[in-house]
Design a protein around this motif. Structure first.
Motif, PDB file in Angstrom:
ATOM      1  N   LEU A  31       0.908  -1.330   0.035  1.00 33.02           N
ATOM      2  CA  LEU A  31      -0.003  -0.047  -0.005  1.00 33.02           C
ATOM      3  C   LEU A  31       0.771   1.254  -0.198  1.00 33.02           C
ATOM      4  CD1 LEU A  31      -2.847  -1.186   2.661  1.00 33.02           C
ATOM      5  CD2 LEU A  31      -2.692  -1.404   0.080  1.00 33.02           C
ATOM      6  N   PHE A  32       2.012   1.172   0.015  1.00 35.32           N
ATOM      7  CA  PHE A  32       2.909   2.257   0.414  1.00 35.32           C
ATOM      8  C   PHE A  32       4.315   1.917  -0.432  1.00 35.32           C
ATOM      9  CE2 PHE A  32       5.414   5.549   2.691  1.00 35.32           C
ATOM     10  CZ  PHE A  32       4.593   6.701   2.351  1.00 35.32           C
ATOM     11  N   LYS A  33       4.390   1.793  -1.614  1.00 33.43           N
ATOM     12  CA  LYS A  33       5.475   1.390  -2.003  1.00 33.43           C
ATOM     13  C   LYS A  33       6.610   2.438  -2.444  1.00 33.43           C
ATOM     14  CE  LYS A  33       4.269  -2.653  -4.795  1.00 33.43           C
ATOM     15  NZ  LYS A  33       2.763  -2.989  -4.801  1.00 33.43           N
ATOM     16  N   SER A  34       6.160   3.876  -2.387  1.00 31.48           N
ATOM     17  CA  SER A  34       7.245   4.684  -2.686  1.00 31.48           C
ATOM     18  C   SER A  34       8.287   4.754  -1.668  1.00 31.48           C
ATOM     19  CB  SER A  34       6.380   6.075  -2.821  1.00 31.48           C
ATOM     20  OG  SER A  34       5.888   6.467  -1.384  1.00 31.48           O
ATOM     21  N   TYR A  35       7.815   4.155  -0.246  1.00 32.63           N
ATOM     22  CA  TYR A  35       8.961   4.447   0.754  1.00 32.63           C
ATOM     23  C   TYR A  35      10.103   3.689   0.520  1.00 32.63           C
ATOM     24  CZ  TYR A  35      11.125   3.773   5.187  1.00 32.63           C
ATOM     25  OH  TYR A  35      12.066   3.602   6.178  1.00 32.63           O
ATOM     26  N   GLU A  36      11.294   4.545   0.772  1.00 30.08           N
ATOM     27  CA  GLU A  36      12.601   3.698   0.415  1.00 30.08           C
ATOM     28  C   GLU A  36      13.178   3.731   1.831  1.00 30.08           C
ATOM     29  OE1 GLU A  36      16.431   4.160  -1.935  1.00 30.08           O
ATOM     30  OE2 GLU A  36      14.729   5.173  -2.928  1.00 30.08           O
ATOM     31  N   GLU A  37      13.808   2.537   2.253  1.00 30.96           N
ATOM     32  CA  GLU A  37      14.484   2.413   3.583  1.00 30.96           C
ATOM     33  C   GLU A  37      15.882   2.779   3.664  1.00 30.96           C
ATOM     34  OE1 GLU A  37      15.669  -2.121   3.509  1.00 30.96           O
ATOM     35  OE2 GLU A  37      13.761  -1.607   4.317  1.00 30.96           O
ATOM     36  N   ALA A  38      16.140   3.076   5.005  1.00 35.03           N
ATOM     37  CA  ALA A  38      17.823   3.418   5.103  1.00 35.03           C
ATOM     38  C   ALA A  38      18.558   2.186   5.177  1.00 35.03           C
ATOM     39  CB  ALA A  38      17.814   4.143   6.553  1.00 35.03           C
ATOM     40  N   LYS A  39      19.501   2.253   4.599  1.00 36.05           N
ATOM     41  CA  LYS A  39      20.451   1.041   4.402  1.00 36.05           C
ATOM     42  C   LYS A  39      21.993   1.309   4.942  1.00 36.05           C
ATOM     43  CE  LYS A  39      18.378  -0.802   0.201  1.00 36.05           C
ATOM     44  NZ  LYS A  39      17.795   0.321  -0.534  1.00 36.05           N
ATOM     45  N   LEU A  40      22.402   0.179   5.611  1.00 34.85           N
ATOM     46  CA  LEU A  40      23.732   0.506   6.360  1.00 34.85           C
ATOM     47  C   LEU A  40      24.672   0.019   5.001  1.00 34.85           C
ATOM     48  CD1 LEU A  40      25.431   0.332   8.677  1.00 34.85           C
ATOM     49  CD2 LEU A  40      25.305  -2.099   8.763  1.00 34.85           C
ATOM     50  N   LEU A  41      25.842   0.938   4.717  1.00 35.88           N
ATOM     51  CA  LEU A  41      26.453   0.855   3.789  1.00 35.88           C
ATOM     52  C   LEU A  41      27.951   0.277   3.998  1.00 35.88           C
ATOM     53  CD1 LEU A  41      25.743   4.124   1.463  1.00 35.88           C
ATOM     54  CD2 LEU A  41      24.819   1.630   1.255  1.00 35.88           C
ATOM     55  N   GLN A  42      28.248   0.841   5.300  1.00 34.82           N
ATOM     56  CA  GLN A  42      29.823   0.657   5.719  1.00 34.82           C
ATOM     57  C   GLN A  42      30.002   1.096   7.215  1.00 34.82           C
ATOM     58  OE1 GLN A  42      32.307   2.631   2.881  1.00 34.82           O
ATOM     59  NE2 GLN A  42      34.440   2.020   4.209  1.00 34.82           N
ATOM     60  N   TYR A  43      30.788   0.294   7.849  1.00 36.29           N
ATOM     61  CA  TYR A  43      30.894   0.737   9.190  1.00 36.29           C
ATOM     62  C   TYR A  43      32.637   0.387   9.589  1.00 36.29           C
ATOM     63  CZ  TYR A  43      30.198  -4.151  10.625  1.00 36.29           C
ATOM     64  OH  TYR A  43      30.173  -5.323  10.949  1.00 36.29           O
ATOM     65  N   GLN A  44      33.072   1.319  10.644  1.00 35.25           N
ATOM     66  CA  GLN A  44      34.395   0.974  11.067  1.00 35.25           C
ATOM     67  C   GLN A  44      34.312   1.294  12.484  1.00 35.25           C
ATOM     68  OE1 GLN A  44      37.510   2.444   8.653  1.00 35.25           O
ATOM     69  NE2 GLN A  44      38.743   2.916  10.532  1.00 35.25           N
ATOM     70  N   VAL A  45      34.834   0.468  13.506  1.00 34.32           N
ATOM     71  CA  VAL A  45      35.085   0.773  14.865  1.00 34.32           C
ATOM     72  C   VAL A  45      36.334   0.462  15.314  1.00 34.32           C
ATOM     73  CG1 VAL A  45      34.418   0.144  17.164  1.00 34.32           C
ATOM     74  CG2 VAL A  45      32.433  -0.001  15.158  1.00 34.32           C
ATOM     75  N   ILE A  46      37.031   1.395  16.091  1.00 30.09           N
ATOM     76  CA  ILE A  46      38.321   1.241  16.605  1.00 30.09           C
ATOM     77  C   ILE A  46      38.065   1.207  18.396  1.00 30.09           C
ATOM     78  CG2 ILE A  46      40.416   2.302  17.062  1.00 30.09           C
ATOM     79  CD1 ILE A  46      39.822   4.026  14.554  1.00 30.09           C
ATOM     80  N   SER A  73      22.478   4.774   3.487  1.00 34.53           N
ATOM     81  CA  SER A  73      21.961   5.732   2.665  1.00 34.53           C
ATOM     82  C   SER A  73      20.573   5.880   3.108  1.00 34.53           C
ATOM     83  CB  SER A  73      22.174   4.748   1.569  1.00 34.53           C
ATOM     84  OG  SER A  73      20.675   4.217   0.941  1.00 34.53           O
ATOM     85  N   VAL A  74      20.132   7.088   3.153  1.00 35.65           N
ATOM     86  CA  VAL A  74      18.476   7.144   3.658  1.00 35.65           C
ATOM     87  C   VAL A  74      17.987   8.027   2.327  1.00 35.65           C
ATOM     88  CG1 VAL A  74      17.244   8.448   5.113  1.00 35.65           C
ATOM     89  CG2 VAL A  74      19.613   7.885   5.858  1.00 35.65           C
ATOM     90  N   ASP A  75      16.981   7.310   1.939  1.00 36.73           N
ATOM     91  CA  ASP A  75      16.180   7.835   0.675  1.00 36.73           C
ATOM     92  C   ASP A  75      17.269   8.267  -0.435  1.00 36.73           C
ATOM     93  OD1 ASP A  75      13.773   7.624   1.661  1.00 36.73           O
ATOM     94  OD2 ASP A  75      13.811   9.930   2.470  1.00 36.73           O
ATOM     95  N   GLY A  76      18.314   7.161  -0.593  1.00 36.09           N
ATOM     96  CA  GLY A  76      19.330   7.297  -1.787  1.00 36.09           C
ATOM     97  C   GLY A  76      20.473   8.213  -1.476  1.00 36.09           C
ATOM     98  N   GLU A  77      20.309   8.948  -0.219  1.00 33.33           N
ATOM     99  CA  GLU A  77      21.352   9.919  -0.050  1.00 33.33           C
ATOM    100  C   GLU A  77      22.276   9.487   1.014  1.00 33.33           C
ATOM    101  OE1 GLU A  77      21.704  14.566   1.909  1.00 33.33           O
ATOM    102  OE2 GLU A  77      19.552  13.567   0.959  1.00 33.33           O
ATOM    103  N   GLU A  78      23.642   9.394   0.710  1.00 33.16           N
ATOM    104  CA  GLU A  78      24.849   8.861   1.516  1.00 33.16           C
ATOM    105  C   GLU A  78      25.076   9.788   2.699  1.00 33.16           C
ATOM    106  OE1 GLU A  78      28.299   7.482  -0.006  1.00 33.16           O
ATOM    107  OE2 GLU A  78      27.057   5.730  -1.676  1.00 33.16           O
ATOM    108  N   LYS A  79      24.910   9.192   3.999  1.00 28.55           N
ATOM    109  CA  LYS A  79      25.243  10.123   5.029  1.00 28.55           C
ATOM    110  C   LYS A  79      26.281   9.233   5.951  1.00 28.55           C
ATOM    111  CE  LYS A  79      20.965  12.326   5.031  1.00 28.55           C
ATOM    112  NZ  LYS A  79      20.001  12.926   5.705  1.00 28.55           N
ATOM    113  N   VAL A  80      27.334  10.172   6.555  1.00 26.59           N
ATOM    114  CA  VAL A  80      28.517   9.573   7.128  1.00 26.59           C
ATOM    115  C   VAL A  80      28.620  10.227   8.663  1.00 26.59           C
ATOM    116  CG1 VAL A  80      30.941   8.946   7.325  1.00 26.59           C
ATOM    117  CG2 VAL A  80      29.753   9.042   5.116  1.00 26.59           C
TER     118      VAL A  80
END
Ligand code: KIV
Ligand code: ZN
Length: 514
Positions: free
Chosen positions: A384-399, A413-420
């Motif tokens: 019923l709400f196909k336009s929704y695009e989920e946030a995806k995990l692209l990469q992570y690093q932990v020290i 990536s949130v709605d196709g936009e990368e955020k760091v």
């Protein structure tokens, strides 16, 4: 009416089992909940066993007012002294002293003759009475003890001042009829038994601990030792929740017997124990398992919706489970599916929308044995709400490390936009989740976090489950990975996606005026 005394030994017999150890603070937290649950006696530990056990008994003795606080002690002056000292601050205190009475234990473990054991038992009870009037005596391995000797020991310790005599099935060997008869025989053969309460302590090696305890109650036992979730040495002890609910649900059978347990606190107590010890209860565990009030078969679900008593002998609310759960699967019908949608808050769907969703649900149920709420919501959003695009995990690093400040960098990536974003934290998981929260630009509170291994070995898959509160909305999430940081990030993102999807979906529905 006859009251059954509930003696909880979660913090002693339960805690001594591998994987269930608790810190002093955790034991105090648990004791407070046990008091709320209404147990009559809390066995807080074995004061002479270690410094930690002493502190736990002592800490519980300071904090608990309504329940009797008890410490275990071998039939030794030094043990009893420690127990007396640890219990000193308690408003109501009990010393529980024990010695083995079976031939095998006396000969090979104690290396004592029966007469020496009897003398030691009497001496211990008299000494314990110098600290408190409330003394319980256990004849360890009573089930495998010579009956005449057992009766003699019980008579002597009652004369010495024991107010409760406990009959342990230490190795979980007995069967219900035989154990019930043993209690009856004690009643008939110990001349001064009217001056003491008969207690039982059953282990679950043959899966009979609860049945044996109930048989004992039916035959005159006035106290039952039990633990939350049935934890304890080896296969555990009698599960408190099962004993209590059997007495309550089958009051017709146990006619004159009741307990003072506030059964509505059962589920909460069970979950608290899991959280404190990092343990899980099996899904089909009676009373507190995830499936205890879940119904999958279509016929059951239909009957249940028509009249609850068709398939439920007790109400989920009576043990504090929010409501009975219908697990949807391939046998479920449209009626149950629609009811579940409504319970999840989707009350305004059209009949046509429900038909479409139900068809998709049937396809999914053919592939997947159980369809959970999350699956239904995912279907709903997809359909019923196909336009929704989920946030995806692209990469992570932990020290991280004992000399480094744990620092994490996460790319999503949130709605196709990368955020760091990068963040520090108390440990690798805390820093990773903080970095993720920053990247998503949300404010949240982690309400619950559990981790478990899904298989064996060093490369086992870890499953993390979280409950995160976004704007006061608690949302659960699940993540699986061989890396616990990856699993944690996935679980958090899963919760975030559910939250955003749900709010967007509701917003859209509101805008559409539905
Ligand atoms: O199982 C047992 O016999 C015990 C006693 C100390 C009561 O735990
Ligand atoms: Zn035991």
């Amino acid at each position: 009416m006859r009251k059954l005394i509930i003696f909880d030994t979660t913090l002693r017999d339960g805690e001594q089992a591998p994987g269930f150890s608790m810190t002093v603070e955790e034991k105090i937290t648990m004791a407070k909940q046990l008091e709320k649950l209404g147990v009559d006696v809390i066995e807080a530990g074995f004061a002479a066993a270690s410094k930690g056990d002493f502190e736990a008994v002592n800490g519980v003795a300071y904090q608990i007012k309504d329940s009797i606080v008890c410490s275990l002690a071998r039939a030794l002056e030094s043990d009893i002294e420690k127990a007396g000292e640890a219990l000193a601050p308690a408003e109501k205190k009990r010393i529980h002293t024990f010695i083995a009475t079976s031939e095998i234990h006396m000969k090979y473990k104690l290396k004592m003759s029966p007469d020496e054991v009897l003398e030691r038992a009497v001496k211990a009870v008299k000494f314990a009475r110098s600290f408190t009037d409330d003394v319980e005596f256990s004849a360890e391995d009573a089930v495998r003890s010579d009956r005449e000797f057992l009766f003699r020991v019980f008579e002597a310790v009652i004369d010495a001042g024991a107010k409760t005599i406990n009959v342990p099935d230490t190795v979980g060997y007995s069967v219900p009829e035989e154990f019930g008869k043993l209690i009856k025989d004690i009643l008939n053969n110990v001349p001064n038994i009217d001056k003491a309460v008969i207690s039982v302590h059953c282990h679950n090696d043959l899966g009979l601990a609860v049945a044996n305890s109930l048989s004992a109650v039916k035959n005159g036992a006035g106290q039952v030792h039990a633990t939350i979730n049935g934890i304890g040495e080896r296969a555990g002890n009698a599960a408190l929740e099962e004993v209590v609910m059997a007495i309550k649900v089958r009051k017709d059978y146990f006619n004159d017997i009741y307990t003072d347990i506030n059964t509505k606190e059962i589920y909460k107590t069970s979950r608290l124990l899991c959280r404190l010890t990092g343990s899980f209860v099996q899904p089909n565990k009676a009373i507190v398992g995830d499936n205890a009030f879940a119904h999958e078969a279509g016929i059951h679900q239909h009957g249940l919706l028509a009249k609850r008593e068709t398939y439920e002998i007790m109400r989920a609310e009576d043990v504090g489970v929010p409501s009975s759960k219908i697990v949807l699967g391939k046998h479920s019908g449209r009626h149950a599916f629609k009811t579940r949608l409504e319970e999840l808050g989707y009350k305004n769907l059209t009949e046509e929308e429900i038909d479409r969703l139900f068809a998709k649900f049937k396809e999914l149920a053919d592939k997947k044995k159980e369809v959970f709420d999350e699956d239904i919501e995912a279907l709903l959003f997809d359909e019923l709400f196909k336009s929704y695009e989920e946030a995806k995990l692209l990469q992570y690093q932990v020290i991280t490390g004992d000399k480094a400040i744990p620092t994490a960098t996460v790319k999503v990536s949130v709605d196709g936009e990368e955020k760091v974003a990068t963040a520090y934290g108390d440990g690798p998981i805390d820093s990773a989740l903080r970095a993720l929260e920053k990247a998503l630009d949300v404010k949240s509170r982690l309400k619950d976090y559990t981790i478990r291994s899904l298989s064996h070995g060093k490369d086992a898959m870890g499953e993390v489950r979280v409950i995160v509160s976004f704007d006061g909305n608690e949302v659960s999430g699940k993540g699986i990975s061989t890396d616990i940081i990856g699993a944690s990030l996935k679980a958090y993102l899963d919760a975030y996606n559910r939250y955003s999807a749900k709010s967007l979906f509701i917003e859209k529905k509101i805008q559409e005026g539905i």
